[in-house]
Design an enzyme around this catalytic site. Sequence first.
Site, PDB file in Angstrom:
ATOM      1  N   LYS A  66       0.839  -1.207   0.000  1.00 13.84           N
ATOM      2  CA  LYS A  66       0.000   0.000   0.000  1.00 13.84           C
ATOM      3  C   LYS A  66       0.870   1.251   0.000  1.00 13.84           C
ATOM      4  O   LYS A  66       0.557   2.241  -0.642  1.00 13.84           O
ATOM      5  CB  LYS A  66      -0.938   0.008   1.209  1.00 13.84           C
ATOM      6  CG  LYS A  66      -1.945  -1.129   1.197  1.00 13.84           C
ATOM      7  CD  LYS A  66      -3.359  -0.633   0.959  1.00 13.84           C
ATOM      8  CE  LYS A  66      -4.342  -1.759   0.698  1.00 13.84           C
ATOM      9  NZ  LYS A  66      -4.716  -2.477   1.938  1.00 13.84           N
TER      10      LYS A  66
ATOM     11  N   LYS B 187      -8.659 -15.860 -11.572  1.00 12.90           N
ATOM     12  CA  LYS B 187      -9.935 -15.910 -10.872  1.00 12.90           C
ATOM     13  C   LYS B 187     -10.754 -14.647 -11.132  1.00 12.90           C
ATOM     14  O   LYS B 187     -10.247 -13.650 -11.630  1.00 12.90           O
ATOM     15  CB  LYS B 187      -9.713 -16.110  -9.382  1.00 12.90           C
ATOM     16  CG  LYS B 187      -8.992 -14.964  -8.712  1.00 12.90           C
ATOM     17  CD  LYS B 187      -9.051 -15.124  -7.214  1.00 12.90           C
ATOM     18  CE  LYS B 187      -8.630 -13.823  -6.531  1.00 12.90           C
ATOM     19  NZ  LYS B 187      -8.824 -13.774  -5.118  1.00 12.90           N
TER      20      LYS B 187
ATOM     21  N   LYS C  59     -12.879  -8.104  -8.639  1.00 10.49           N
ATOM     22  CA  LYS C  59     -13.258  -6.741  -8.980  1.00 10.49           C
ATOM     23  C   LYS C  59     -12.075  -6.033  -9.644  1.00 10.49           C
ATOM     24  O   LYS C  59     -12.213  -5.404 -10.680  1.00 10.49           O
ATOM     25  CB  LYS C  59     -13.658  -6.019  -7.694  1.00 10.49           C
ATOM     26  CG  LYS C  59     -14.088  -4.610  -7.853  1.00 10.49           C
ATOM     27  CD  LYS C  59     -14.609  -4.105  -6.514  1.00 10.49           C
ATOM     28  CE  LYS C  59     -14.142  -2.690  -6.214  1.00 10.49           C
ATOM     29  NZ  LYS C  59     -14.758  -1.671  -7.037  1.00 10.49           N
TER      30      LYS C  59
END
Length: 328
Positions: A111, A194, A197
């Site tokens: 992050k 997979k 989003k």
Amino acid sequence: METVVSGIRPTGNLHLGNYYGAVRAFVQMQHEYNCLFFIADWHSLTTHPKPDNIVKSAHTILAEYLACGIDPEKATIYIQSDVPEVLELYLYLNMNAYLGELERTTTFKEKARKQPDNVNAGLLTYPTLMAADILLHRAVKVPVGKDQEQNMEMARKFSRRFNNIYGVEFFPEPQSFSLGERALKIPGLDGSGKMGKSEGNAIYLIDDEKTLTKKVMRAVTDAGPTEPNSKMPEPIQNLFTLLGIVSTPDTYEYFLGKYNDCSIRYGDLKKQLAADIVAATAPIRRRIMDLSADEEYLKKVAVRGAEKARESARTTIDEVRKIIGFGK
Ligand code: TRP
């Protein structure tokens, strides 16, 4: 009954991967465990300091969870920011969380790389807040994905450390709870990997028939098998995987036969798959629509959930205060 806690960040709508991979298992678990599911809206401030509409995002997730079958009479479903008790535990845990170990967390490093202009203390202490979420209810099982393993290790470490420092056996060591066979891996329809989003390949529970059909019809395929019983390449295997989940065994066998004798037409398979996904998700979609329109009801569920969660939280916090020495 053992206590189970899981948090969901309010980042958009649920897709088939979330449903078959987690939410459907939560629905079963609510009958077997003391379940608390919460919407981690405070966590989202670590990456989105100025959220668009934080109440609406939380209510969207709330409506979708209820529509999937989470029963507020069975499980406790609440919004994190409605239960301020977690902040007190977050503070205590932070007093015994060390800069070095927090900085070493992979998610923090990732992050920090992604948002170099906003490497805030909340981001650094994300694992402490997550540990507080879990320990607040003294949960023993936490159903989370593999990507949360390090955060779970931190939660166990903070739990042990608290017990050691104060010489008590108060917090359990929460274990990651693998959903096992109850969780299905849903592939994307873009050839490999997979559904997700962030992968941009998601079929959402709220997608209407037209949108959904369009997405399925665009699924990656190939020219078709040229030899009988040949091994399926991944994009085709993915279509069959989905078919196996949403269609009847007969339908699955029918297309498998066609594949194996090289007479398959992928257009037909996709049409059938789209129709079967529509059928499988239509009742959920209808409930999402109804629930989303009923703001009053959502509010009521959130208030009731918060009450239940705060009761459980209060018990823990009172004990923790005593253990640390704050008197009553
Ligand atoms: N970190 C989790 C995620 O990104 C969300 C989360 C926050 C959570 N607090 C939690 C999950 C407590 C389980 C338990 O998905």
